[in-house]
Write a protein that holds these residues in place. Structure first.
Motif, PDB file in Angstrom:
ATOM      1  N   GLY A  47      13.579 -65.321 -12.290  1.00  0.00           N
ATOM      2  CA  GLY A  47      14.575 -64.802 -11.357  1.00  0.00           C
ATOM      3  C   GLY A  47      15.345 -65.908 -10.665  1.00  0.00           C
ATOM      4  N   LEU A  48      14.632 -66.968 -10.243  1.00  0.00           N
ATOM      5  CA  LEU A  48      15.308 -68.086  -9.591  1.00  0.00           C
ATOM      6  C   LEU A  48      16.305 -68.762 -10.531  1.00  0.00           C
ATOM      7  CD1 LEU A  48      12.359 -69.781  -7.654  1.00  0.00           C
ATOM      8  CD2 LEU A  48      14.200 -68.390  -6.691  1.00  0.00           C
ATOM      9  N   ALA A  49      15.927 -68.879 -11.821  1.00  0.00           N
ATOM     10  CA  ALA A  49      16.829 -69.506 -12.781  1.00  0.00           C
ATOM     11  C   ALA A  49      18.105 -68.681 -12.950  1.00  0.00           C
ATOM     12  CB  ALA A  49      16.128 -69.680 -14.121  1.00  0.00           C
ATOM     13  N   VAL A  50      17.951 -67.354 -13.065  1.00  0.00           N
ATOM     14  CA  VAL A  50      19.128 -66.489 -13.189  1.00  0.00           C
ATOM     15  C   VAL A  50      19.975 -66.564 -11.917  1.00  0.00           C
ATOM     16  CG1 VAL A  50      19.910 -64.098 -13.421  1.00  0.00           C
ATOM     17  CG2 VAL A  50      18.019 -64.937 -14.828  1.00  0.00           C
ATOM     18  N   GLY A  51      19.309 -66.506 -10.769  1.00  0.00           N
ATOM     19  CA  GLY A  51      20.034 -66.577  -9.510  1.00  0.00           C
ATOM     20  C   GLY A  51      20.746 -67.906  -9.318  1.00  0.00           C
ATOM     21  N   ALA A  52      20.085 -69.000  -9.717  1.00  0.00           N
ATOM     22  CA  ALA A  52      20.724 -70.316  -9.594  1.00  0.00           C
ATOM     23  C   ALA A  52      21.985 -70.388 -10.451  1.00  0.00           C
ATOM     24  CB  ALA A  52      19.742 -71.412 -10.005  1.00  0.00           C
ATOM     25  N   ALA A  53      21.941 -69.754 -11.626  1.00  0.00           N
ATOM     26  CA  ALA A  53      23.134 -69.723 -12.475  1.00  0.00           C
ATOM     27  C   ALA A  53      24.261 -68.941 -11.794  1.00  0.00           C
ATOM     28  CB  ALA A  53      22.802 -69.103 -13.827  1.00  0.00           C
ATOM     29  N   LEU A  54      23.922 -67.804 -11.181  1.00  0.00           N
ATOM     30  CA  LEU A  54      24.929 -67.030 -10.454  1.00  0.00           C
ATOM     31  C   LEU A  54      25.465 -67.817  -9.258  1.00  0.00           C
ATOM     32  CD1 LEU A  54      23.203 -63.517 -10.482  1.00  0.00           C
ATOM     33  CD2 LEU A  54      25.115 -64.294 -11.918  1.00  0.00           C
ATOM     34  N   GLY A  55      24.557 -68.515  -8.574  1.00  0.00           N
ATOM     35  CA  GLY A  55      25.001 -69.357  -7.465  1.00  0.00           C
ATOM     36  C   GLY A  55      25.919 -70.468  -7.936  1.00  0.00           C
ATOM     37  N   GLY A  56      25.640 -70.992  -9.129  1.00  0.00           N
ATOM     38  CA  GLY A  56      26.509 -72.019  -9.692  1.00  0.00           C
ATOM     39  C   GLY A  56      27.914 -71.506  -9.922  1.00  0.00           C
ATOM     40  N   LEU A  57      28.019 -70.251 -10.341  1.00  0.00           N
ATOM     41  CA  LEU A  57      29.350 -69.651 -10.517  1.00  0.00           C
ATOM     42  C   LEU A  57      30.081 -69.563  -9.176  1.00  0.00           C
ATOM     43  CD1 LEU A  57      28.512 -66.756 -13.030  1.00  0.00           C
ATOM     44  CD2 LEU A  57      29.609 -68.968 -13.527  1.00  0.00           C
ATOM     45  N   ALA A  58      29.324 -69.213  -8.131  1.00  0.00           N
ATOM     46  CA  ALA A  58      29.942 -69.138  -6.799  1.00  0.00           C
ATOM     47  C   ALA A  58      30.401 -70.522  -6.334  1.00  0.00           C
ATOM     48  CB  ALA A  58      28.955 -68.536  -5.804  1.00  0.00           C
ATOM     49  N   LEU A  59      29.574 -71.543  -6.603  1.00  0.00           N
ATOM     50  CA  LEU A  59      29.967 -72.902  -6.233  1.00  0.00           C
ATOM     51  C   LEU A  59      31.207 -73.339  -7.000  1.00  0.00           C
ATOM     52  CD1 LEU A  59      26.467 -74.655  -6.101  1.00  0.00           C
ATOM     53  CD2 LEU A  59      27.904 -73.989  -4.163  1.00  0.00           C
ATOM     54  N   HIS A  60      31.265 -72.942  -8.267  1.00  0.00           N
ATOM     55  CA  HIS A  60      32.436 -73.301  -9.074  1.00  0.00           C
ATOM     56  C   HIS A  60      33.697 -72.624  -8.528  1.00  0.00           C
ATOM     57  CE1 HIS A  60      34.799 -74.410 -12.571  1.00  0.00           C
ATOM     58  NE2 HIS A  60      35.153 -73.144 -12.715  1.00  0.00           N
ATOM     59  N   ALA A  61      33.571 -71.357  -8.132  1.00  0.00           N
ATOM     60  CA  ALA A  61      34.726 -70.655  -7.560  1.00  0.00           C
ATOM     61  C   ALA A  61      35.122 -71.266  -6.220  1.00  0.00           C
ATOM     62  CB  ALA A  61      34.409 -69.174  -7.397  1.00  0.00           C
ATOM     63  N   GLY A  62      34.107 -71.574  -5.401  1.00  0.00           N
ATOM     64  CA  GLY A  62      34.362 -72.257  -4.141  1.00  0.00           C
ATOM     65  C   GLY A  62      35.097 -71.446  -3.103  1.00  0.00           C
ATOM     66  N   THR A  63      35.153 -70.136  -3.260  1.00  0.00           N
ATOM     67  CA  THR A  63      35.881 -69.298  -2.309  1.00  0.00           C
ATOM     68  C   THR A  63      34.930 -68.645  -1.313  1.00  0.00           C
ATOM     69  OG1 THR A  63      35.727 -67.321  -3.708  1.00  0.00           O
ATOM     70  CG2 THR A  63      37.583 -68.805  -4.085  1.00  0.00           C
ATOM     71  N   ARG A  64      35.497 -68.227  -0.195  1.00  0.00           N
ATOM     72  CA  ARG A  64      34.698 -67.540   0.820  1.00  0.00           C
ATOM     73  C   ARG A  64      34.117 -66.247   0.252  1.00  0.00           C
ATOM     74  NH1 ARG A  64      35.581 -63.630   4.823  1.00  0.00           N
ATOM     75  NH2 ARG A  64      34.369 -63.981   6.743  1.00  0.00           N
ATOM     76  N   GLY A  65      34.914 -65.520  -0.519  1.00  0.00           N
ATOM     77  CA  GLY A  65      34.425 -64.285  -1.111  1.00  0.00           C
ATOM     78  C   GLY A  65      33.262 -64.498  -2.049  1.00  0.00           C
ATOM     79  N   ALA A  66      33.265 -65.609  -2.808  1.00  0.00           N
ATOM     80  CA  ALA A  66      32.164 -65.889  -3.724  1.00  0.00           C
ATOM     81  C   ALA A  66      30.872 -66.151  -2.955  1.00  0.00           C
ATOM     82  CB  ALA A  66      32.507 -67.090  -4.607  1.00  0.00           C
ATOM     83  N   TYR A  67      30.977 -66.914  -1.862  1.00  0.00           N
ATOM     84  CA  TYR A  67      29.785 -67.172  -1.045  1.00  0.00           C
ATOM     85  C   TYR A  67      29.263 -65.876  -0.410  1.00  0.00           C
ATOM     86  CZ  TYR A  67      30.611 -72.212  -1.368  1.00  0.00           C
ATOM     87  OH  TYR A  67      30.765 -73.497  -1.822  1.00  0.00           O
ATOM     88  N   LEU A  68      30.167 -65.058   0.099  1.00  0.00           N
ATOM     89  CA  LEU A  68      29.750 -63.795   0.699  1.00  0.00           C
ATOM     90  C   LEU A  68      29.063 -62.900  -0.329  1.00  0.00           C
ATOM     91  CD1 LEU A  68      32.887 -62.981   2.900  1.00  0.00           C
ATOM     92  CD2 LEU A  68      30.655 -63.784   3.693  1.00  0.00           C
ATOM     93  N   ALA A  69      29.550 -62.931  -1.567  1.00  0.00           N
ATOM     94  CA  ALA A  69      28.941 -62.119  -2.619  1.00  0.00           C
ATOM     95  C   ALA A  69      27.510 -62.560  -2.889  1.00  0.00           C
ATOM     96  CB  ALA A  69      29.775 -62.208  -3.898  1.00  0.00           C
ATOM     97  N   VAL A  70      27.252 -63.868  -2.831  1.00  0.00           N
ATOM     98  CA  VAL A  70      25.891 -64.377  -3.048  1.00  0.00           C
ATOM     99  C   VAL A  70      24.949 -63.860  -1.968  1.00  0.00           C
ATOM    100  CG1 VAL A  70      24.479 -66.461  -2.920  1.00  0.00           C
ATOM    101  CG2 VAL A  70      26.506 -66.419  -4.379  1.00  0.00           C
ATOM    102  N   PHE A  71      25.369 -63.921  -0.710  1.00  0.00           N
ATOM    103  CA  PHE A  71      24.500 -63.465   0.374  1.00  0.00           C
ATOM    104  C   PHE A  71      24.311 -61.946   0.311  1.00  0.00           C
ATOM    105  CE2 PHE A  71      24.806 -67.683   1.697  1.00  0.00           C
ATOM    106  CZ  PHE A  71      23.940 -67.910   2.753  1.00  0.00           C
ATOM    107  N   ALA A  72      25.346 -61.223  -0.074  1.00  0.00           N
ATOM    108  CA  ALA A  72      25.205 -59.779  -0.239  1.00  0.00           C
ATOM    109  C   ALA A  72      24.227 -59.463  -1.363  1.00  0.00           C
ATOM    110  CB  ALA A  72      26.570 -59.154  -0.533  1.00  0.00           C
ATOM    111  N   LEU A  73      24.260 -60.260  -2.433  1.00  0.00           N
ATOM    112  CA  LEU A  73      23.324 -60.078  -3.546  1.00  0.00           C
ATOM    113  C   LEU A  73      21.885 -60.301  -3.091  1.00  0.00           C
ATOM    114  CD1 LEU A  73      22.676 -59.774  -6.609  1.00  0.00           C
ATOM    115  CD2 LEU A  73      23.034 -62.249  -6.797  1.00  0.00           C
ATOM    116  N   ASP A  74      21.666 -61.343  -2.279  1.00  0.00           N
ATOM    117  CA  ASP A  74      20.308 -61.618  -1.801  1.00  0.00           C
ATOM    118  C   ASP A  74      19.816 -60.504  -0.889  1.00  0.00           C
ATOM    119  OD1 ASP A  74      17.995 -63.140  -1.704  1.00  0.00           O
ATOM    120  OD2 ASP A  74      18.651 -64.314   0.020  1.00  0.00           O
TER     121      ASP A  74
END
Length: 415
Positions: free
Chosen positions: A147-174
């Motif tokens: 699960g951590l590996a899958v989540g880290a990959a999703l987090g990497g996508l958010a870091l790549h996007a670098g937008t406020r919405g991407a970060y908010l989506a990560v916290f909403a997912l958690d």
């Protein structure tokens, strides 16, 4: 618990799915949280570091009383409530824009996480027969890493996007992951509370169990391996070796992949306290060897020889990690009184926040400041803690055979 060959009991599957549901969100949270708090919330690096250190320091203290609550009120209901509290704390990060609310939310998050870990251990102990607990914990650990590996990959996508919405989506997912975890845990059979004492002192019985307290300390020292992969090795590789930067990611993938593939197999040989003691002792020897191998990389080899040596050290490290994990699980559960598992696991689990809050300072001081000699000192700490675990376990067994541990419902040998 009866089981037909080739099938997994429904409660076991539910425990695994509950772990998977929140670990995906956690993986994304771990790789993005620092930048989220800095870029979206607007906190400085010292505020983030100090706030999280204070939060986890307070949160770790909550493990014992919340574990005691799980013993008295039942681990299923307590686990559900704490999973919901964790979900709420993560969701609150979406609205926070100042330090004080951040500190409050982070403290609630850390306390709920510490209590949830203890309550889930008590829940597992009530649903899984003693002989199968370490194997089940190994499957949960493998699921956690996946699960951590899958989540880290999703987090990497958010870091790549670098937008406020991407970060908010990560916290909403958690937050959603912990909500799903609560709903899954709610489907498990209810377990009655086993605690019998009503006075306030009963919740601190574990603090008067000196052998168990010593084992908790030794386990905390062995858990200093936790900041190695996430902090010490990346800094070491960049500052002290000629290895390319991508080596950090490769070692992380090697570690998580090995745990996913081999953690369950590593657990099969640990069926009681003697095997657990040997596993922890041998893991400390392997960890010393790993530290010695990492120390060699300071000799100034070329990039590819350095990568090869780092991979060898990482292989030894993950072998030691898996052996220590299964031995530690058996010791922590096997020496906990049947009616105090939540309380005892809450105390035993304080080693994790200790390693994650004080460990980075200690490890980076030793390694980045001390160089190759620092690696050998750290390996010596692992060795002493691992070899001291055997005498400490025997002391705990003698104390249970000679006189009841406060609050103990039965001797440790019955678990």
């Amino acid at each position: 618990m009866p089981n037909t060959r080739g099938t997994t009991p429904r409660p076991h599957r539910a425990l695994l799915f509950a772990q998977l549901s929140n670990s995906v969100g956690d993986g994304a949270f771990y790789v993005t949280s620092a930048l989220y708090f800095a870029l979206v919330v607007g906190l400085s690096a010292p505020q983030i570091g100090a706030g999280l250190a204070v939060a986890w320091g307070i949160g770790s203290l909550a493990g014992v009383p919340l574990g005691h609550l799980a013993d008295r009120r039942g681990p299923r209901g307590t686990s559900v409530l704490l999973a919901l509290a964790t979900s709420g704390a993560v969701a609150s990060f979406l609205l926070i824009r100042a330090f004080v609310p951040f500190l409050i939310a982070a403290t609630v998050y850390a306390a709920a996480q510490s209590g949830l870990a203890a309550a889930r251990q008590a829940l597992l102990a009530g649903l899984v027969e003693p002989a199968a607990r370490v194997g089940m914990l190994a499957r949960i650990q493998a699921t956690l890493n996946a699960g951590l590996a899958v989540g880290a990959a999703l987090g990497g996508l958010a870091l790549h996007a670098g937008t406020r919405g991407a970060y908010l989506a990560v916290f909403a997912l958690d937050a959603l992951g912990f909500l799903v975890c609560a709903l899954v845990l709610r489907t498990l059979p209810p377990l009655p509370g086993t605690g019998t004492a009503a006075d306030g002192a009963a919740r601190f019985d574990v603090l008067r169990d000196r052998p168990y307290a010593l084992l908790t300390l030794l386990n905390a020292l062995l858990l200093l391996r936790l900041p190695l992969l996430s902090l010490a090795l990346p800094l070491w590789i960049v500052e002290r070796t000629a290895a390319p930067g991508w080596t950090v990611s490769a070692l992380f993938v090697l570690n998580t992949g090995a745990v996913m593939l081999f953690q369950v197999r590593a657990a099969r040989s640990v069926t009681g306290l003697p095997e657990a003691t040997r596993a922890v002792g041998r893991s400390s020897l392997v960890m010393l060897a790993s530290c010695a191998v990492f120390a060699v990389t300071a000799a100034g080899f070329g990039p590819w020889p350095t990568v090869a040596v780092l991979v060898l050290g990482a292989i030894l490290q993950v072998i030691a990690e898996m052996r220590h994990s299964v031995g530690s699980w058996q010791i922590g559960l096997g020496l906990a009184p049947a009616d105090r598992i939540g309380q005892y696991q809450g105390f035993y689990g304080t080693g994790v926040p200790f390693a994650r809050t004080l460990g980075p300072l200690l490890v980076t001081t030793l390694l980045i400041g001390g160089g190759a000699a620092g690696w050998l000192v750290l390996g010596g700490i692992f060795l002493v803690a691992g070899l001291a675990t055997g005498p400490a376990v025997r002391w705990a067994e003698r104390s249970r055979a000679g006189a009841p541990v406060p609050g103990a419902g039965e001797p440790a040998e019955a678990h």
